[in-house]
Design an enzyme around this catalytic site. Structure first.
Site, PDB file in Angstrom:
ATOM      1  N   SER B  11       0.642  -1.122   0.128  1.00  0.00           N
ATOM      2  CA  SER B  11       0.001  -0.186   0.076  1.00  0.00           C
ATOM      3  C   SER B  11       0.831   1.390   0.074  1.00  0.00           C
ATOM      4  O   SER B  11       0.329   2.487  -0.222  1.00  0.00           O
ATOM      5  CB  SER B  11      -0.967  -0.022   1.173  1.00  0.00           C
ATOM      6  OG  SER B  11      -0.197  -0.001   2.242  1.00  0.00           O
ATOM      7  N   GLY B  12       2.210   1.066   0.032  1.00  0.00           N
ATOM      8  CA  GLY B  12       2.848   2.126   0.170  1.00  0.00           C
ATOM      9  C   GLY B  12       3.448   2.748  -1.397  1.00  0.00           C
ATOM     10  O   GLY B  12       2.864   2.209  -2.304  1.00  0.00           O
ATOM     11  N   PHE B  13       4.079   3.756  -1.530  1.00  0.00           N
ATOM     12  CA  PHE B  13       4.179   4.417  -2.986  1.00  0.00           C
ATOM     13  C   PHE B  13       4.989   3.382  -3.648  1.00  0.00           C
ATOM     14  O   PHE B  13       4.741   3.198  -4.863  1.00  0.00           O
ATOM     15  CB  PHE B  13       4.933   5.713  -2.876  1.00  0.00           C
ATOM     16  CG  PHE B  13       4.149   6.937  -2.431  1.00  0.00           C
ATOM     17  CD1 PHE B  13       2.488   6.763  -2.373  1.00  0.00           C
ATOM     18  CD2 PHE B  13       4.736   7.870  -1.926  1.00  0.00           C
ATOM     19  CE1 PHE B  13       1.938   7.968  -1.931  1.00  0.00           C
ATOM     20  CE2 PHE B  13       3.902   9.132  -1.447  1.00  0.00           C
ATOM     21  CZ  PHE B  13       2.611   9.101  -1.490  1.00  0.00           C
ATOM     22  N   THR B  14       6.127   2.829  -3.090  1.00  0.00           N
ATOM     23  CA  THR B  14       6.889   1.895  -4.032  1.00  0.00           C
ATOM     24  C   THR B  14       6.360   0.660  -3.914  1.00  0.00           C
ATOM     25  O   THR B  14       6.429  -0.077  -5.079  1.00  0.00           O
ATOM     26  CB  THR B  14       8.157   1.765  -3.563  1.00  0.00           C
ATOM     27  OG1 THR B  14       8.228   1.431  -1.961  1.00  0.00           O
ATOM     28  CG2 THR B  14       9.285   3.035  -3.488  1.00  0.00           C
ATOM     29  N   CYS B 146      17.554   5.445  -3.653  1.00  0.00           N
ATOM     30  CA  CYS B 146      17.310   6.297  -4.872  1.00  0.00           C
ATOM     31  C   CYS B 146      18.425   7.563  -4.926  1.00  0.00           C
ATOM     32  O   CYS B 146      18.955   7.645  -6.139  1.00  0.00           O
ATOM     33  CB  CYS B 146      16.057   7.177  -4.602  1.00  0.00           C
ATOM     34  SG  CYS B 146      15.555   7.953  -2.896  1.00  0.00           S
ATOM     35  N   ASN B 309      12.740   8.391  -8.526  1.00  0.00           N
ATOM     36  CA  ASN B 309      13.092   8.080  -7.374  1.00  0.00           C
ATOM     37  C   ASN B 309      12.241   6.602  -7.190  1.00  0.00           C
ATOM     38  O   ASN B 309      12.869   5.623  -6.567  1.00  0.00           O
ATOM     39  CB  ASN B 309      12.973   8.761  -6.312  1.00  0.00           C
ATOM     40  CG  ASN B 309      11.633   9.328  -5.910  1.00  0.00           C
ATOM     41  OD1 ASN B 309      11.095   9.712  -7.095  1.00  0.00           O
ATOM     42  ND2 ASN B 309      11.084   9.278  -4.921  1.00  0.00           N
TER      43      ASN B 309
END
Lengths: 345, 345, 345, 345
Positions: B11-14, B146, B309
């Site tokens: 559920s995180g961005f990455t 990143c 990133n």
């Protein structure tokens, strides 16, 4: 069997999107991209996302014969060259407004003097969701305008379901990104001037009203605002239906129209951050999002519709229409689902 | 033959980027995505670009057996669960900092107390451009950070060509987007506070210095600024070489290192708007752009490096590494070329 | 006693800022604002924040006699008209680069051929914090360039305190907003192209190096990046001093130089969101923020300096200098403290 | 004679604006600013534009006696403490919704249970343009809500002139900035999620409809969208009048209502970039811009209204009302005219 494709006007924003889509398309091969200004320059020098594409712009004077020609030129150019375009390709997809309206009278009401009016009747307007059946075999396809597309996609299910018949009072309040101004926009589109604006740029009389009137039979009160995004058109349609409608009725109507459509998403409530359509969620994609809410206190429906003006509202719609016209898989080359998170799209 | 994949921390961005990439990957099938917070919710309710994905989050307590497991959890989580992860999958790709450094001493210098230090030596750090040969068959892959990735990609060719040896004075001034703060960022990351900032957020002592030191053998003066974008890391490397270098030398060095790399673009001068690397040109893609200029008056080289990133600096790099590790086509699932124009990426 | 003021080049961005400041100034009255392009149009039609100002642009051919004339014209214009300007006003404040360097040799090294070189020696460069004592009674004042101002303000206290002497290795990495391109910026400055960029636009050889060299006696490695803001210049100075320096030394140096300066704020650590200088905190104001940190591992100092390029870096600095030159209260007309929160400044 | 002022809730966004305005006000002196969360911290650590202000937050438990108390607390707080506030100050200006509606019935229809309903009748609603005559000597002033203020300012002249009587069909489509969510906004307001959005956040049933109904006697179809700005509220009012209206009629109506108003600007057509109201032009100021256009084809009027939601829509309006209530110069402390150019305001 690969089909050859040309993009006339390849250095503009929608021309670049066409080149991106065609370069990644399993059935098309880009044979030519023209640009008067960037003749002989690499495509990648103008569209930095296409640096891998081994292609240089050529002059629009020397068109090759191709299977399909996409014209991404400013309004008024295609009508002057339509004979040449049709000589070069059996299938021409025009992204300008030149062939969207279907009679000279209607054209003259909103634009100035058509020079190839005999093509108006023959052209097929393309929102595939609206005119899918007319596209196979079409010689000349006119991809719908971005703001008209957002509006028509938002309201069409209400007509299909008999909730609207064209006599309703309808206000469409549109918010658009800076790419609608094109690659050669002027002072008002400079970063310093346009960042963060909410700027009414077409308070009344926007030409896309004509397309909406032609294809929905509806006269709409249409107002367009520039807001701070690059890609995207968001149409909020305030509809006053003649008899009460429930949210269940709306779900029924939109499901009936769109549940089998490959590029339409219904987003209408639920929890979380993304409860209604928004341009960010479809940026870079050929998807359209529609959603709706009922306002019983004001006897109003609110319909939200969001697209990427350069994709579902232009280049994506054009490729989608070409896919249908040529009997290809409808979604070929248009599978990109978008990004999350994404900034100003 | 399809390979099954799981994303822990989906559920995180990455995590969302991993799910997007894997869903579009020709060889992987997403078997599981975990999220404690969004257990049983659809992936599309958290990542609106993935509404078409027919998948719900499950609890991280119940991991299925899969071919490859991607861990996109906050720093410190993977080290606690690494035995479980390795039980669940032969190949584990971790996107956190937990297994990037290769000795406990080095880890303790920059972070706090490793609980599974025995894995440090076994893990393979993955910038594929740096460690491609070590990846095939690796059990545990640690995708590079990143900002470190942007820096290493920028400077590596100078080491390969003998222009640098690690004794040089080097300043790396980095500009990053808000997605680096993750999906649960705090007050400083609110839109009202973070819009339009140029904010020094790591003036000195940034932990990515450790990765750069480990893999380039170079101590860098590293400073990171938050700027107004969502995706992107741009590293400007100011290098003072021990002997004079020409721009031709630089072209030679970078071509030698990168001309066969599928994801590296060299952008160093020429005309037009896009003369040097910029994050916008690679937003949403796994491409890295590098460019350079010589400043004879100050006996300086300036190297520019730009990545997304969340892609080349995280999820894209992880999938790239998995492709190499598992013997797949390196570019599988990573073909997206990016958009033009695009707003704040 | 009210002093009359004229702004030549009043339709540009810095011209607009001058008009705003002078209209709100207790001692000045705007007698004339010239613009060739907008001759006879209201000032408010070009600068929408000045709709209340009852003034129309006039032709630059017809200059009135005034007490002070501000020239906000593009580089190269003032030197052609300087005799006319000096005839019209005893005090001329020029905001261009025409009179900033103090010898023809130096000018020719960085620019092309001066046509009024005899004025170079007579002009007083104005950063008031640097040259306050030379300003009273000056005939011709050259307001410092924005990026040079940010850099000089950041480093000057280190010279004053003997921490630097000009022999140090110094990298200055600058981030600037789109207003630096002026009101008539081109394609690269369109909203669609410039939104969200981190774009190296002056990798080496930026002309403001000349001002820094002239006034600090320091050769700097200078690189400028365009980032997504409209107003603002942020200079990060990476300094390698010859002997170790503590943070306490730095506090001492900056306090010594700036604690009595009415427009300088020191921001160097502490808690909360705003721990270092940032352009947002000074947008619209004549304040400069400076901060610093020590990086013992790399024997480096990092100095942060943030200004509004159109205010402290141009129009505000010009009014500040005029206040000093004419014996007025230094802060007159420059009291605005800025906004919080504020978006892209 | 200086008047003492306190700000309760001084660490929020509108609290910060109040402190900025009062600190620069010729007649007020800030005696106290309260914040539970930042008790004893400097005001400048929370509002970086106020670093020069020599003031620390104190606990809201210990209120000093002052001449005027401004309450900038979340909805529901003021009603609990109103007796204490009135003990501390003869004049209380509340910025929340607690005392805007004038009967308990109306309050209960839109909010939940008032605990000090006896104050509802006594409070004076403050849009000074609407209720100027009731303000002198008022004990309790309720500053109008931002979106309601924008709408009321846009439509009031049509009522004054008899063009509207409250029976018209009216759609108000509002676009607002992120500061409306306050300093402690959640996930949807993070930079990564909120950048570049056009997000319907209140499709129907927005509580500001109540204020519009109370003060204009008009039921409006109201929909609010979040767009990418920090400050600003832009209301586009689509009005269907019962009989035809010309643009000349509109100019007459708006001039009649506003030509003597110190903070109202009329912007309705003409050339140039700024032809209609926009939030950028009023960012940071207490000005409101109104404009209009006639759409004869749809028998519609379009009225545009733009304010800074934290100024004319909150803190500025509150100070303006206090100026009138206390017999001061109406514009005291509110002279700032705004900036040009400015980014996302």
């Amino acid at each position: 069997m690969t089909l050859s494709a040309a993009v006339v006007g390849g250095s503009g924003f929608t021309g670049g999107e066409l080149l991106r889509l065609l370069a990644g398309h399993p059935e098309f091969e880009v044979a030519q991209a023209t640009s008067r200004q960037y003749d002989r320059k690499t495509v990648g020098s103008v569209h930095p996302n296409l640096r891998e594409l081994d292609l240089r712009f050529s002059s629009p004077e020397d068109l090759d014969s191709v299977d399909v020609l996409f014209a991404a030129t400013p309004h008024g150019v295609s009508m002057e060259h339509i004979d040449t375009f049709q000589d070069a390709a059996d299938t021409v997809v025009d992204l300008s407004a030149d062939f969207r309206l279907q009679s000279e009278e209607q054209y003259d009401e909103w634009y100035d003097g058509h020079v190839a009016a005999e093509y108006l009747e023959k052209s097929v307007y393309a929102l595939p969701e609206l005119t899918r059946d007319e596209l196979p075999g079409a010689d000349l396809i006119a991809a719908g305008g971005c703001n008209a597309t957002a509006t028509i996609l938002g309201l069409k299910p209400l007509f299909d379901a008999g909730i609207m018949n064209g006599d309703e009072q309808v206000v469409v309040d549109v918010k658009v990104g800076s790419s609608e101004g094109g690659a050669s926009a002027g002072k008002a589109s400079s970063h310093a001037e346009r960042s963060g604006v909410v700027r009414p740029y077409a308070p009344t009389g926007h030409r896309h009203e004509a397309e909406i009137e032609q294809f929905l039979g509806l006269s709409v009160s249409f107002t367009v605002h520039a807001v701070d995004m690059v890609r995207g058109a968001s149409a909020t349609c305030h509809v006053f239906p003649s008899s009460p409608v429930t949210k269940g009725d709306l779900w029924g109507a939109y499901r009936e129209s769109y549940e089998d459509e490959p590029f339409m998403r219904m987003v209408a409530g639920g929890g979380g951050v993304y409860r209604y359509p928004e341009p960010k969620a479809v940026a870079g994609t050929n998807y359209g999002e529609v959603g709706f809410e009922v306002d019983p206190a004001n006897k109003r429906l609110v319909v939200f519709s969001a697209i990427d003006n350069m994709m579902k509202g232009s280049a994506g719609q054009a490729v989608h229409a070409a896919n249908v016209a040529l009997g290809l898989d409808e979604t070929a080359g248009l599978e990109f689902s978008g990004l999350h998170p994404v900034g100003t799209p």
